[in-house]
Design a protein around this motif. Structure first.
Motif, PDB file in Angstrom:
ATOM      1  N   UNK A 294      15.942 -20.250   9.848  1.00  0.00           N
ATOM      2  CA  UNK A 294      15.044 -20.446   8.711  1.00  0.00           C
ATOM      3  C   UNK A 294      14.216 -19.190   8.439  1.00  0.00           C
ATOM      4  N   UNK A 295      13.712 -18.545   9.479  1.00  0.00           N
ATOM      5  CA  UNK A 295      12.936 -17.313   9.293  1.00  0.00           C
ATOM      6  C   UNK A 295      13.806 -16.184   8.749  1.00  0.00           C
TER       7      UNK A 295
ATOM      8  N   UNK B  55      13.020 -14.044   5.271  1.00  0.00           N
ATOM      9  CA  UNK B  55      12.942 -12.583   5.193  1.00  0.00           C
ATOM     10  C   UNK B  55      13.941 -12.021   4.195  1.00  0.00           C
ATOM     11  N   UNK B  56      15.123 -12.592   4.146  1.00  0.00           N
ATOM     12  CA  UNK B  56      16.112 -12.120   3.167  1.00  0.00           C
ATOM     13  C   UNK B  56      15.663 -12.423   1.743  1.00  0.00           C
ATOM     14  N   UNK B  57      15.032 -13.573   1.532  1.00  0.00           N
ATOM     15  CA  UNK B  57      14.504 -13.899   0.202  1.00  0.00           C
ATOM     16  C   UNK B  57      13.385 -12.939  -0.185  1.00  0.00           C
ATOM     17  N   UNK B  58      12.506 -12.628   0.747  1.00  0.00           N
ATOM     18  CA  UNK B  58      11.428 -11.668   0.480  1.00  0.00           C
ATOM     19  C   UNK B  58      11.986 -10.291   0.145  1.00  0.00           C
ATOM     20  N   UNK B  59      12.995  -9.854   0.907  1.00  0.00           N
ATOM     21  CA  UNK B  59      13.615  -8.559   0.646  1.00  0.00           C
ATOM     22  C   UNK B  59      14.295  -8.536  -0.717  1.00  0.00           C
TER      23      UNK B  59
ATOM     24  N   UNK C   6       5.898 -12.131  15.288  1.00  0.00           N
ATOM     25  CA  UNK C   6       6.625 -11.088  14.567  1.00  0.00           C
ATOM     26  C   UNK C   6       6.683 -11.347  13.072  1.00  0.00           C
ATOM     27  N   UNK C   7       6.845 -12.615  12.682  1.00  0.00           N
ATOM     28  CA  UNK C   7       6.868 -12.941  11.261  1.00  0.00           C
ATOM     29  C   UNK C   7       5.501 -12.744  10.627  1.00  0.00           C
TER      30      UNK C   7
ATOM     31  N   UNK D 119      15.964  -7.692  13.322  1.00  0.00           N
ATOM     32  CA  UNK D 119      15.447  -8.101  14.625  1.00  0.00           C
ATOM     33  C   UNK D 119      15.721  -9.583  14.894  1.00  0.00           C
ATOM     34  N   UNK D 120      15.533 -10.436  13.887  1.00  0.00           N
ATOM     35  CA  UNK D 120      15.776 -11.869  14.074  1.00  0.00           C
ATOM     36  C   UNK D 120      17.257 -12.134  14.316  1.00  0.00           C
ATOM     37  N   UNK D 121      18.118 -11.431  13.591  1.00  0.00           N
ATOM     38  CA  UNK D 121      19.559 -11.601  13.778  1.00  0.00           C
ATOM     39  C   UNK D 121      19.972 -11.240  15.200  1.00  0.00           C
TER      40      UNK D 121
END
Length: 711
Positions: free
Chosen positions: A117-118, A122-126, A483-484, A504-506
């Protein structure tokens, strides 16, 4: 099933009765005029084809409007399915999540689902940042640094800041500290644009509103995920427990054919039974506690929480002084070590703190879900307080919050030490993010792996006591939430930090999976994912609020750097909004915006929101009362069925031999068990001796009323 409709069958159907024929015609008329989708009707495929042909007979011409509506519904359905697949990550890590859930339970699986989910957030924010800031800046027009500012800093020591000049030529060190990317789009200082009057697209407004829009979308997504599991718990009550018979007879998936999938499913069912038995044991312990035991338990609870609170206060004090010392001694010979002193102290505190919290909480013998949530609560306080005090210490040093300096009074920030203070803050957050990930990698391969190898290699009482490390869900969740939170705090100073955090999450997913499968052991005390998923999202929302508060203060009140960035000519970044409103909007639009921001609009809006909230609360209370009434009605209906069975068995002659019902409702062997899926049924009679006479009081006295926990 509906009447079969076939043209070429040639078989005459038997004519039904008049009443049945009338009901059938009414149903056909209702289905023909209904606007519901055929695929959603509860009928077989043959019946659905018949209903479709009723609605669209052969040879009939449909209007353009009907064809357009049909296409629109089909497109909307496909878009909805695509959105649901996107929300689920296009099936990312589905196999790994299934394996983890089967082997270690849904509680540990919820952590890895949280990682996915995180990653999507992050991908949506990017995507938003790249679409509204980077692409227009790169493709719509060339970079324009804007007019150069001519000013001289008046510093007391006669020395200006040299933070823009790299003091170390080691490329690896420059990458770790962020200095290698100072002139790239990773940091705020590299974004430049010309005057707002000379362009049709405002890069400044897009740069300012993109972080706010990203935070708003993340808040909505997290809030939706948080409240998704609440209705079932609210409607069924806190003491609701599903019957064990449902898990016994309907847990197995008969579509499973492979041996590996069958093994995982067996582990999953076993974990479910362990959780059920553990919850039952805890429930009985709570019910058997005396008043004295409850008072002692409350006093012990207060003692442990006061002790943990003192530890949190000491930890944030250490972080504050470490950050202050690192910023005040930038010219020291030990500057290399001081660069990572605040991240190191924060990591040390956040490593030792959860271990102490879990140790102290486990002494109280709480239920697993309560233990997880309580440890998570204090870890949240520690993590967020450490980040908050880190931000406040940076604000004291960079923005002179609570301090009096000559450069701060003249320029609004510590211009003598920081020419581009946004880049300096971005570098600190970049270093904190890098250090957190490096610490995760080092702990997995330098602590957990050697510990597992030593435990497997040597034997003895010490190595048996040491054993593999336990996979602590609160600690791992708080690490990723911290981290988030750092990523959200750096959206304004370091716009591409979500890209770094996504990587990093990946990688963290596979590192944690390897640690769980090879180096760790699952906790012997199982807990449900539903009991902690809500708390995970709540922690994430708290981190989001912590990131929003300093960002809102900086955007609205702090003077931007004079020599870098998009807002170098503005007293505060938010000043670009009134300027664009005056330049781009007509007078009527400006008056509308001023009215929306005035008290004349705010007070009616507040009253309207209060009315809506009152209606929602009233509706929720009415629904709760209706649910309680339905539960009581269910009990009475079951009791009524037992009463009818009892009367029927009394009225039947004893020697008739007619197998109409059970021999006696009081016999344990002949008691009917088909009124509800679980046993005992709510409202069912207990195994009592029969009492003669059809007296109503005697009949009522045979029944026992079920409690709310049995429902």
């Amino acid at each position: 099933m509906l009447r079969q409709w076939s043209v070429g069958s040639g078989q005459a159907s038997r004519e039904p009765e008049a009443g049945v024929e009338e009901l059938w015609e009414q149903e056909m008329a209702r289905l023909e005029s209904s606007q519901a989708l055929v695929r959603e009707l509860p009928y077989a495929m043959v019946d659905k084809r018949f209903i479709r042909q009723l609605r669209e007979p052969e040879g009939a011409k449909t209007s353009c409007w009907q064809r357009w509506q049909r296409r629109r519904r089909a497109v909307g359905r496909r878009l909805g399915e695509a959105a649901r697949r996107l929300a689920q990550g296009f099936g990312l890590w589905e196999g790994a999540l299934y394996e983890i859930g089967g082997l270690f339970g849904t509680g540990i699986q919820s952590y890895f689902t949280f990682l996915r989910f995180l990653l999507l957030l992050n991908l949506l924010t990017l995507l938003l940042t790249a679409s509204f800031v980077l692409l227009p800046l790169v493709w719509l027009r060339p970079r324009d640094p804007g007019p150069a500012l001519n000013f001289t800093l008046q510093c007391s020591d006669g020395l200006q800041s040299q933070t823009g000049v790299p003091r170390f030529h080691n490329q690896l060190w420059n990458v770790l500290t962020g200095r290698a990317f100072n002139n790239t789009y990773l940091f705020y200082g590299a974004y430049r644009a010309g005057p707002e009057s000379g362009s049709a697209y405002s890069i400044r407004l897009a740069y300012l509103l993109s972080p706010l829009a990203c935070l708003l979308l993340c808040f909505c997504g997290t809030l939706r995920r948080m409240v998704k599991g609440l209705p079932q718990r609210l409607f069924l009550g806190q003491d609701y427990r599903s019957p064990v018979s449902i898990k016994v007879f309907s847990s197995w998936d008969f579509c499973i054919r492979g041996q590996e999938a069958a093994t995982i499913k067996k582990h999953e069912i076993s974990n479910e039974f362990k959780v059920e038995l553990e919850e039952g044991r805890r429930f009985l312990q709570v019910q058997q506690q005396t008043r004295t035991q409850r008072i002692c338990h409350l006093l012990t609870y207060l003692r442990v929480n006061v002790l943990i609170g003192l530890l949190v206060v000491g930890a944030i004090s250490v972080i504050f002084w470490a950050t202050k010392y690192s910023q005040d001694n930038k010219e020291d010979s030990l500057f290399v070590l001081l660069q990572y002193l605040p991240p190191g102290v924060i990591a040390l505190v956040n490593f030792l703190g959860p271990l102490l919290f879990v140790f102290l909480i486990q002494l109280e013998n709480y239920p697993p879900s309560t233990e997880i949530n309580l440890a998570l609560l204090w870890c949240v306080v520690l993590k967020l307080a450490s980040l908050g005090i880190f931000s406040f210490s940076l604000g004291q040093t960079v923005l002179c919050i609570g301090r009096n300096k000559t450069s701060c009074a003249a320029y609004g920030y510590n211009a003598c030490d920081y020419e581009c203070w946004e880049n300096a803050v971005g570098e600190e957050l970049y270093k904190l993010s890098i250090f957190n990930f490096l610490l995760t990698v080092a702990f997995a391969f330098c602590v957990s792996l050697p510990r597992r190898l030593l435990v497997e290699r040597f034997t003895g009482s010490f190595w048996t006591w040491l054993d593999r490390e336990e996979f602590l869900v609160p600690k791992n969740v708080l690490d990723i939430v911290a981290g988030q939170t750092v990523t959200w705090m750096g959206l304004f100073y370091c716009p591409l930090l979500p890209l770094l955090n996504s990587v990093f999450i990946f990688l963290t997913f596979y590192i944690k999976k390897y640690t769980l499968m090879r180096n760790s052991k699952a906790s012997p005390r199982r807990f449900r994912a539903s009991s902690s998923t809500f708390f995970f999202q709540l922690v994430l929302i708290l981190g989001l609020l912590l990131a929003v508060m300093p960002l809102g203060y900086v955007v609205s009140s702090i003077h931007s750097s004079w020599d870098c960035g998009l807002f170098s000519n503005y007293s505060a970044p938010w000043q670009v909004v009134p300027e664009l409103v005056a330049l781009r909007l007509p007078p009527s639009g400006q008056r509308i915006l001023h009215y929306i921001g005035s008290h004349a609009f705010s007070f009616p809006l507040l009253v309207l929101l209060s009315l809506v909230l009152t209606i929602c609360v009233s509706q929720s209370q009415a629904n709760a009362r209706a649910i309680r009434g339905l539960r009581k009605q269910l009990v009475w209906q079951v009791q009524e069925k037992w009463h009818l069975v009892e009367d029927l068995s009394r009225l039947l002659p004893e020697g008739s031999g007619v197998p109409v019902g059970p021999e006696s409702p009081h016999s344990r062997a002949s008691r009917p068990r088909s009124f509800c899926p679980g046993f005992p049924c709510p409202g069912s009679p207990g195994p009592r001796a029969p009492r003669p006479g059809p007296c109503l009081e005697d009949s009522v006295s045979r029944f026992r009323f079920s409690s709310g926990a049995e429902l």
